[in-house]
Motif scaffolding. Structure first.
Motif, mmCIF file in Angstrom:
data_model
loop_
_atom_site.group_PDB
_atom_site.id
_atom_site.type_symbol
_atom_site.label_atom_id
_atom_site.label_comp_id
_atom_site.label_asym_id
_atom_site.label_seq_id
_atom_site.Cartn_x
_atom_site.Cartn_y
_atom_site.Cartn_z
ATOM 1 N N LEU B 80 0.845 -1.199 0.000
ATOM 2 C CA LEU B 80 0.000 0.000 0.000
ATOM 3 C C LEU B 80 0.879 1.247 0.000
ATOM 4 N N ALA B 81 0.220 2.369 -0.279
ATOM 5 C CA ALA B 81 0.891 3.684 -0.261
ATOM 6 C C ALA B 81 2.211 3.643 -1.028
ATOM 7 N N GLN B 82 3.328 4.139 -0.443
ATOM 8 C CA GLN B 82 4.542 4.256 -1.259
ATOM 9 C C GLN B 82 5.082 2.902 -1.685
ATOM 10 N N ASP B 83 4.772 1.855 -0.912
ATOM 11 C CA ASP B 83 5.201 0.515 -1.323
ATOM 12 C C ASP B 83 4.481 0.103 -2.607
ATOM 13 N N LEU B 84 3.184 0.382 -2.651
ATOM 14 C CA LEU B 84 2.397 0.062 -3.846
ATOM 15 C C LEU B 84 2.904 0.872 -5.039
ATOM 16 N N ARG B 85 3.130 2.161 -4.796
ATOM 17 C CA ARG B 85 3.620 3.000 -5.898
ATOM 18 C C ARG B 85 4.965 2.505 -6.394
ATOM 19 N N GLU B 86 5.799 2.066 -5.461
ATOM 20 C CA GLU B 86 7.135 1.610 -5.844
ATOM 21 C C GLU B 86 7.059 0.342 -6.702
ATOM 22 N N VAL B 87 6.205 -0.598 -6.313
ATOM 23 C CA VAL B 87 6.112 -1.854 -7.063
ATOM 24 C C VAL B 87 5.531 -1.594 -8.453
ATOM 25 N N ILE B 88 4.497 -0.760 -8.511
ATOM 26 C CA ILE B 88 3.896 -0.457 -9.814
ATOM 27 C C ILE B 88 4.896 0.306 -10.695
ATOM 28 N N ALA B 89 5.631 1.230 -10.100
ATOM 29 C CA ALA B 89 6.638 1.969 -10.870
ATOM 30 C C ALA B 89 7.697 1.006 -11.402
ATOM 31 N N ALA B 90 8.126 0.061 -10.573
ATOM 32 C CA ALA B 90 9.148 -0.907 -11.009
ATOM 33 C C ALA B 90 8.627 -1.713 -12.197
ATOM 34 N N LEU B 91 7.361 -2.109 -12.090
ATOM 35 C CA LEU B 91 6.734 -2.887 -13.168
ATOM 36 C C LEU B 91 6.758 -2.098 -14.485
ATOM 37 N N LYS B 92 6.379 -0.835 -14.400
ATOM 38 C CA LYS B 92 6.304 -0.013 -15.608
ATOM 39 C C LYS B 92 7.690 0.366 -16.108
ATOM 40 N N ILE B 93 8.591 0.671 -15.189
ATOM 41 C CA ILE B 93 9.947 1.062 -15.589
ATOM 42 C C ILE B 93 10.633 -0.116 -16.277
ATOM 43 N N GLY B 94 10.397 -1.337 -15.764
ATOM 44 C CA GLY B 94 10.971 -2.524 -16.393
ATOM 45 C C GLY B 94 10.556 -2.620 -17.852
ATOM 46 N N ALA B 95 9.273 -2.371 -18.114
ATOM 47 C CA ALA B 95 8.777 -2.448 -19.494
ATOM 48 C C ALA B 95 9.420 -1.363 -20.367
ATOM 49 N N VAL B 96 9.620 -0.182 -19.789
ATOM 50 C CA VAL B 96 10.226 0.922 -20.546
ATOM 51 C C VAL B 96 11.687 0.602 -20.870
ATOM 52 N N ILE B 97 12.405 0.052 -19.885
ATOM 53 C CA ILE B 97 13.820 -0.286 -20.122
ATOM 54 C C ILE B 97 13.922 -1.346 -21.220
ATOM 55 N N GLU B 98 12.983 -2.268 -21.207
ATOM 56 C CA GLU B 98 12.992 -3.301 -22.240
ATOM 57 C C GLU B 98 12.864 -2.653 -23.624
ATOM 58 N N ARG B 99 12.037 -1.618 -23.735
ATOM 59 C CA ARG B 99 11.887 -0.886 -25.000
ATOM 60 C C ARG B 99 13.188 -0.174 -25.374
ATOM 61 N N ILE B 100 13.847 0.409 -24.379
ATOM 62 C CA ILE B 100 15.123 1.084 -24.652
ATOM 63 C C ILE B 100 16.118 0.061 -25.215
ATOM 64 N N GLY B 101 16.127 -1.138 -24.622
ATOM 65 C CA GLY B 101 16.997 -2.204 -25.124
ATOM 66 C C GLY B 101 16.678 -2.535 -26.576
ATOM 67 N N ASP B 102 15.390 -2.578 -26.894
ATOM 68 C CA ASP B 102 14.977 -2.867 -28.279
ATOM 69 C C ASP B 102 15.506 -1.806 -29.247
ATOM 70 N N TYR B 103 15.450 -0.550 -28.834
ATOM 71 C CA TYR B 103 15.958 0.510 -29.699
ATOM 72 C C TYR B 103 17.463 0.349 -29.917
ATOM 73 N N GLY B 104 18.171 -0.020 -28.834
ATOM 74 C CA GLY B 104 19.610 -0.264 -28.959
ATOM 75 C C GLY B 104 19.869 -1.377 -29.969
ATOM 76 N N LYS B 105 19.095 -2.444 -29.864
ATOM 77 C CA LYS B 105 19.239 -3.575 -30.782
ATOM 78 C C LYS B 105 18.954 -3.128 -32.212
ATOM 79 N N ASN B 106 17.925 -2.335 -32.361
ATOM 80 C CA ASN B 106 17.544 -1.859 -33.690
ATOM 81 C C ASN B 106 18.668 -1.028 -34.338
ATOM 82 N N ILE B 107 19.298 -0.211 -33.513
ATOM 83 C CA ILE B 107 20.434 0.582 -34.019
ATOM 84 C C ILE B 107 21.554 -0.372 -34.462
ATOM 85 N N ALA B 108 21.861 -1.359 -33.616
ATOM 86 C CA ALA B 108 22.945 -2.297 -33.911
ATOM 87 C C ALA B 108 22.686 -3.066 -35.216
ATOM 88 N N LYS B 109 21.417 -3.374 -35.441
ATOM 89 C CA LYS B 109 21.066 -4.142 -36.637
ATOM 90 C C LYS B 109 21.372 -3.380 -37.933
#
Lengths: 280, 236
Positions: B80-109
């Motif tokens: 709950l409260a900041q713990d909940l926000r932290e877990v949800i943020a981690a979930l979303k940030i993980g997905a965003v970082i994965e996209r950043i990785g994809d862009y890196g791969k795309n550049i390399a290709k």
């Protein structure tokens, strides 16, 4: 230097005792019951310290806080249940629709019909299911004949979601029902006299998750028809069923706000530490 | 802004720490992927580019692990409260970082095609926007690690510089194509690459926005995301 420290400490203590009421509540309230500067003493001990709160008729209001924080004691002021405890003394003002409920002219029996209560442990009368419901309407003269009474019994049990389970055995003893059914019978009994407010003191703490879900579903159904105030130790339950949450600690009302805000972004440190499990 | 008090249940703190370190590791990997993709591009190192493409799988794996772990924390701990926000943020940030990785791969290709084209234009500009994007990701991840809402806000503001730089570089590359149609294929590759880097900047901003929300409970006011080059006139 020493005075400064003392002053700072006094100032801090003062700030700590201020109740944090969220703006959306302070401005958009349609109060059914209001409490102002309510203190409750058990003998010399102050159990509730200067609590002011408005309870809105359209919402389920949850009182949360650790054991001994005064939330149940305070709840019991709303229909003068503390009158039954000799050493309990209530100061301050509590109004129901603007009427002082501690006025000596107030008819307490009438008050408790308007402000019903459901307890932690289901407490059906050791009488038939039918009689459990009929008792209140009878003493308040709400039914003029048997057909009227039958109608009230059926309607109350239906609203409490119990009718289909008990309609063929209305003469069985209320105490023969399961714990969850007994609790719904108690809720049916409370609504049979057409109250305006229903107070619930940990109504699910003795029930299993399925019976708890049924009570929560029932609260959802009753919301809007009655003002509901519920004391619960189950934080998730407060988050699920209430729209307003009040957090009590050491006899103070610490924070009162939108349930969603209280559980996602509480403003007071004590609220935050309590609901995230960081207390003590 | 954040409570430093430990949870009564100590293993809850361990869970949150582990989740944070998983996301931190992902962020570090994604940033080095972007850096190495740019290095491979500028040094025409096809082998390095292949390694970058290969290494993206690790980020994808980590994202799945972090996601499963976040879900398990929600299921087991009911934060709950900041713990909940932290877990949800981690979930979303993980997905965003994965996209950043994809862009890196795309550049390399695109490195092999660009390297064999013999085209060597705009490399200083690409190096510059690459370093801007990488720095922004680094700052965003630092704001995450330190739960720093002020740094998060600075990241959000810093994205604007990338958007502007992207638009001028885009214009330059269009000019190269206009000058010599032979440049069309390599310059188009580069346009995609700088677009990817500009998007990485947007994603760094997304991370920063979630860090700010997680730390304060308040959303950063939305800054219009530029870098769409829709206002540019084409010199063709």
């Amino acid at each position: 230097m020493a005075t400064q420290v003392t002053e700072a400490a006094a100032e801090e203590a003062h700030v700590r005792e201020q109740t944090l009421v969220h703006d959306e509540i302070a401005f958009a309230n349609d109060a059914k019951m209001t409490a102002r500067d309510v203190d409750v003493f058990y003998g010399e001990k102050k159990a509730v310290d200067s609590v002011s709160i408005d309870v809105d008729s359209h919402y389920v209001t949850a009182f949360i806080g650790p054991s001994g924080c005064g939330k149940s004691t305070f709840l019991r002021c709303f229909n003068r249940m503390n009158d039954t405890i000799d050493i309990a003394r209530v100061q301050g003002r509590i109004e129901l629709d603007g009427e002082d409920i501690y006025d000596p002219r107030m008819d307490v029996v009438q008050l408790r019909a308007r402000v019903g209560m459901v307890f932690q442990k289901p407490n059906p009368f050791p009488k038939s299911i039918y009689e459990n419901i009929a008792y209140g309407p009878r003493i308040h003269g709400l039914a003029s004949n048997k057909a009227d009474m039958d109608g009230i019994v059926e309607a109350s049990l239906t609203r409490a979601g119990l009718w289909n389970e008990v309609k063929d055995r209305l003469d069985d003893s209320g105490t023969a029902l399961s714990g969850g059914q007994q609790q719904r019978l108690c809720i049916a009994r409370a609504i049979a006299v057409d109250p305006e407010v229903i107070l619930m003191d940990e109504p699910c703490s003795a029930l299993d998750p399925i019976a708890t879900a049924k009570i929560e579903e029932l609260i959802e159904e009753l919301k809007g028809r009655f003002a509901i105030v519920i004391v619960t130790h189950n934080m998730q339950q407060a988050a699920r069923i209430s729209q307003r949450t009040a957090f009590f600690h050491l006899g103070n009302l610490v924070e009162y706000g939108d349930t969603e805000t209280i559980f996602t972004n509480p403003r007071a440190d004590r609220t935050r530490d309590y609901i995230t499990g960081r207390f003590g | 802004m954040n409570s430093t008090t430990a949870h009564t249940v100590k293993s809850f703190d361990d869970d949150l720490r582990l989740l944070r370190s998983m996301i931190g590791e992902m962020g570090g990997l994604a940033r080095s992927q972007v850096n190495e993709a740019i290095t491979a591009l500028l040094s025409h190192d096809v082998e390095l580019a292949k390694r970058v493409v290969e290494a993206d799988k690790r980020i994808d794996e980590l994202e799945m692990e972090a996601e499963s772990f976040a879900i398990s924390i929600i299921a087991r701990r009911s934060p709950l409260a900041q713990d909940l926000r932290e877990v949800i943020a981690a979930l979303k940030i993980g997905a965003v970082i994965e996209r950043i990785g994809d862009y890196g791969k795309n550049i390399a290709k695109r490195v092999e095609a660009l390297s064999s084209s013999g085209y060597r234009g705009a490399s200083a500009g690409v190096e510059q926007i690459g370093s801007m994007a990488s720095t922004l990701v680094d700052d965003a991840m630092r704001s995450f690690a330190e739960r720093d809402p002020f740094l998060a806000r600075a990241v959000s503001d810093g994205d604007e510089a990338i958007d502007d730089y992207y638009e001028s570089l885009f214009q330059t590359l269009l000019g190269e194509i206009a000058e010599d149609p032979e440049n069309t294929a390599p310059a188009t590759h580069l346009i995609f690459i700088i677009k990817n880097l500009e998007r990485i900047g947007d994603h760094a901003t997304n991370i920063a926005e979630m860090v700010h929300y997680s730390a304060t409970g308040e959303h950063l006011e939305d800054r219009p995301k530029g870098g769409d080059a829709t206002g540019l006139s084409l010199p063709l």
